[in-house]
Write an enzyme that holds these catalytic residues in place. Structure first.
Site, PDB file in Angstrom:
ATOM      1  N   HIS A 112       0.808  -1.220   0.000  1.00 13.23           N
ATOM      2  CA  HIS A 112       0.000   0.000   0.000  1.00 13.23           C
ATOM      3  C   HIS A 112       0.845   1.275   0.000  1.00 13.23           C
ATOM      4  CE1 HIS A 112      -3.972  -1.947   0.747  1.00 13.23           C
ATOM      5  NE2 HIS A 112      -3.163  -2.919   1.136  1.00 13.23           N
ATOM      6  N   HIS A 175      -6.242  -4.220  11.722  1.00 18.39           N
ATOM      7  CA  HIS A 175      -5.459  -4.916  10.700  1.00 18.39           C
ATOM      8  C   HIS A 175      -4.186  -5.393  11.381  1.00 18.39           C
ATOM      9  CE1 HIS A 175      -4.227  -6.203   6.824  1.00 18.39           C
ATOM     10  NE2 HIS A 175      -3.366  -5.237   6.589  1.00 18.39           N
ATOM     11  N   ASP A 229     -12.404  -4.702   0.949  1.00 21.53           N
ATOM     12  CA  ASP A 229     -11.342  -5.716   0.924  1.00 21.53           C
ATOM     13  C   ASP A 229     -11.929  -7.106   0.661  1.00 21.53           C
ATOM     14  OD1 ASP A 229      -9.129  -7.313   1.458  1.00 21.53           O
ATOM     15  OD2 ASP A 229      -9.104  -6.895   3.612  1.00 21.53           O
ATOM     16  N   HIS A 268       4.400  -5.944  11.562  1.00 23.46           N
ATOM     17  CA  HIS A 268       3.377  -6.491  12.452  1.00 23.46           C
ATOM     18  C   HIS A 268       3.696  -6.094  13.889  1.00 23.46           C
ATOM     19  CE1 HIS A 268       0.018  -8.717  13.662  1.00 23.46           C
ATOM     20  NE2 HIS A 268       0.046  -9.651  12.723  1.00 23.46           N
ATOM     21  N   HIS A 398       0.224 -17.530  14.008  1.00 26.08           N
ATOM     22  CA  HIS A 398      -0.130 -16.491  13.039  1.00 26.08           C
ATOM     23  C   HIS A 398      -1.641 -16.455  12.846  1.00 26.08           C
ATOM     24  CE1 HIS A 398       0.101 -13.790   9.621  1.00 26.08           C
ATOM     25  NE2 HIS A 398      -0.671 -14.618   8.936  1.00 26.08           N
ATOM     26  N   HIS A 402      -6.847  -9.904   7.706  1.00 28.44           N
ATOM     27  CA  HIS A 402      -8.004  -9.621   6.858  1.00 28.44           C
ATOM     28  C   HIS A 402      -9.232 -10.348   7.392  1.00 28.44           C
ATOM     29  CE1 HIS A 402      -5.516  -7.838   3.600  1.00 28.44           C
ATOM     30  NE2 HIS A 402      -4.618  -8.689   4.064  1.00 28.44           N
TER      31      HIS A 402
END
Length: 589
Positions: A112, A175, A229, A268, A398, A402
């Site tokens: 992005h 996010h 999204d 992250h 993990h 999204h």
């Protein structure tokens, strides 16, 4: 059976209603803003991010003004040898740069913001982003010896930014990086919403839950177009909370007897914060290895998005002096990138850190499509060095950033859009997202599915696809931007597959004959010592091709090269089944 109607009473203050679905259903939605723009139109043009994962870039345009949402990059696939990154084709923007009023960024991931340095070399416009996103962009620009454009500034959720005929309001979403936002965009034809990348995390690490109230308020106001999204539109249910990863990491800390090495995406920061906190809890010192990880940690601590409350951070060159059970390392390489810290450590090539039996390595990420083989190779190399490796969905280290299907459905129900455009995803993701929109009552003719370059034309009463514009991919190789095209890639693939054969000869112009050669040199085709008979026969074929050239044409280099290339190409394919790149070189005396 008729679907139940959705809607409610008229909003206070009067105004008009627009039918939200086709047919006799009495559902209506408030579109007071749309009424103000009767006769005008807004064009939406995705230059990246539709029909693919990566290089997200969306253009919103009126007759006088234009804004851009995101400017990302993508990483090359296996069919792009030698290419570093891929960025959108900015041609459409460059032609309209006098109309550009601002670049709005949803969050700080490379897909992005990674294209910003390349875009700013072509176009200057103010950048609007949250503090962390803008800080990451500023660090990226410093590496390219660039500065933020004039009037660029950090923005806060709920703030309204005027950009020509657009008014843009960020709203908070969850996010896998802090400070992520979507945008509510008031346009001459109505209210548009771009969700950015999002999920609804009920227990976020920083305590900042997505702004449900504001999303519902937009729905009550009347959302004309929703761009949402699509990444996880195939996944059922709800995406897990990041706190679940913290619990899995805590188990690793409890069980590990030696050093703990954790590979994660550098951006992250919520996951990194949990590692910092666990290091303090279990009395371990923490080192950071890998340039992108080091940059992200430095920027995040400086801006207050990452806290070293336990004072555990220590230089990487000091961990060798500590007992293994007192060390934890954060590092790059969760995608198995060959030059990353983890991949080099796994092959014994990382000077800062040598792996030893008893080390526990956590790969806190899922492989991005296309990276599976790289990750598997790295995991194998780690096991060969005696490491305990924690990886894969079963390990719980993990979760996606999204939203899954039920979260996407919730976004649709909160905002209740009149028209829907699925964005950010491969084509199948867009189709699955469209199916979700239909499931909540949005009719087929109000759902528009496109790809990069599709021109969506939105008026106060309609939405349609008007055509396409050029929206290709520009490949970046070293310092070259756009100088690697399909022809170069084709040659690289052929070189990688079958190698090269160089045919060198010396031509005497006056005597009209070849006086030396042809000499054959190969690279990546056959080993010359073991294929002397094949090359000797190939040389004879080249001589025959030269002898067959008319005396009048022998001085034309193009004739010589074509004759040799054709003769050798046919011969070598018949004998070997390969098609090496054949390069005739002619020297004239």
């Amino acid at each position: 059976m008729r679907r139940p109607c959705r809607g409610g009473a008229a909003p206070p203050g009067g105004g008009r209603f627009a039918r939200g679905t086709d047919g006799p259903c009495s559902t209506r939605r408030w579109t007071g803003i749309a009424a103000q723009g009767k006769g005008s139109a807004v064009t939406i043009v995705p230059l990246g991010g539709l029909g693919e994962i990566g290089k997200n870039m969306m253009v919103l345009e009126t007759e006088q003004d234009l804004i851009v949402i995101d400017a990302g990059l993508a990483f090359p696939g296996d069919d792009m040898p030698g290419v570093d990154v891929v960025i959108p084709d900015y041609g459409y923007l460059i032609e309209r740069k006098q109309k550009l009023r601002g670049i709005f960024l949803t969050h700080g991931h490379e897909d992005h913001i990674g294209g910003i340095p390349y875009l700013l070399k072509e176009i200057q416009a103010p950048i609007y982003a949250t503090r962390l996103t803008l800080g990451l962009v500023e660090r990226k620009l410093e590496e390219d010896k660039l500065a933020l454009p004039p009037r660029s500034r950090a923005v806060r959720p709920g703030e309204r930014i005027r950009a020509g005929s657009f008014t843009v309001e960020p709203f908070l979403v969850n996010h896998s990086i802090p400070d992520s936002v979507g945008f509510a965009i008031r346009t001459p034809v109505g209210l548009f919403i771009h969700t950015g990348d999002f999920k609804f995390d009920q227990t976020p690490i920083d305590g900042r839950v997505a702004d449900y109230q504001r999303l519902a308020a937009y729905g009550a106001e009347g959302v004309h177009v929703l761009m949402m999204d699509s990444t996880n539109a195939e996944r059922p249910g709800v995406t897990g909370s990041e706190r679940q990863v913290g619990e899995a990491l805590a188990n690793v800390f409890r069980q590990a007897r030696g050093r703990i090495l954790i590979a994660s995406f550098a951006s992250h920061l919520h996951r990194l914060q949990q590692v910092f906190d666990l290091a303090a809890q279990f009395k371990r010192r923490l080192a950071v290895i890998g340039r992108s990880m080091e940059n992200a940690v430095e920027v995040a601590i400086k801006l207050g998005y990452l806290r070293d409350t336990g004072g555990v951070l220590t230089p990487a060159d000091k961990i060798g002096d500590l007992a293994p059970e007192r060390v934890v390392v954060l590092m790059t390489g969760s995608q198995g990138e060959p030059l990353s810290a983890l991949a080099r450590a796994a092959t014994g090539e990382l000077r800062k850190l040598e792996l030893i039996p008893g080390d526990t390595v956590v790969i806190a990420a899922n492989p991005i499509p296309g990276n599976e083989k790289l990750v598997q190779r790295t995991i194998d190399n780690l096991f060969r060095r005696g490491c305990q490796v924690v990886y894969g969905p079963h390990a719980g280290v993990h979760v996606s950033g999204h939203g899954s299907r039920e979260e996407l459905r919730l976004m649709l129900n909160l905002t209740r859009p009149r028209f829907f455009i699925p964005v950010h995803g491969e084509y199948r993701h867009l189709l699955h997202n469209a199916e979700l929109a239909r499931s909540v009552g949005i009719p087929d003719n109000h759902i528009l599915i496109g790809e990069n370059g599709t021109v969506f034309e939105i008026t106060a009463s309609s939405a349609r696809i008007r055509g396409k514009v050029a929206a290709g991919a520009v490949m970046v190789d070293g310092l070259g931007v756009g100088d690697v095209g399909n022809v170069v890639l084709r040659d690289r693939r052929q070189l990688a597959q079958d190698g090269v054969l160089i045919v060198a000869m010396v031509l005497h112009r006056e005597q009209r004959k070849v006086v030396s050669g042809p000499d054959l040199i190969t690279r990546g085709f056959v080993y010359m010592r073991e294929s002397e008979d094949l090359l000797a026969e190939a040389r004879e074929r080249a001589v025959q091709a030269l002898n067959g050239i008319d005396e009048q044409d022998i001085t034309e280099w193009s004739n010589i090269k074509a004759a040799v290339r054709d003769a050798l190409g046919k011969f070598l394919y018949e004998r070997t089944g390969r098609r090496p790149v054949i390069l005739p070189i002619v020297l004239e005396v």
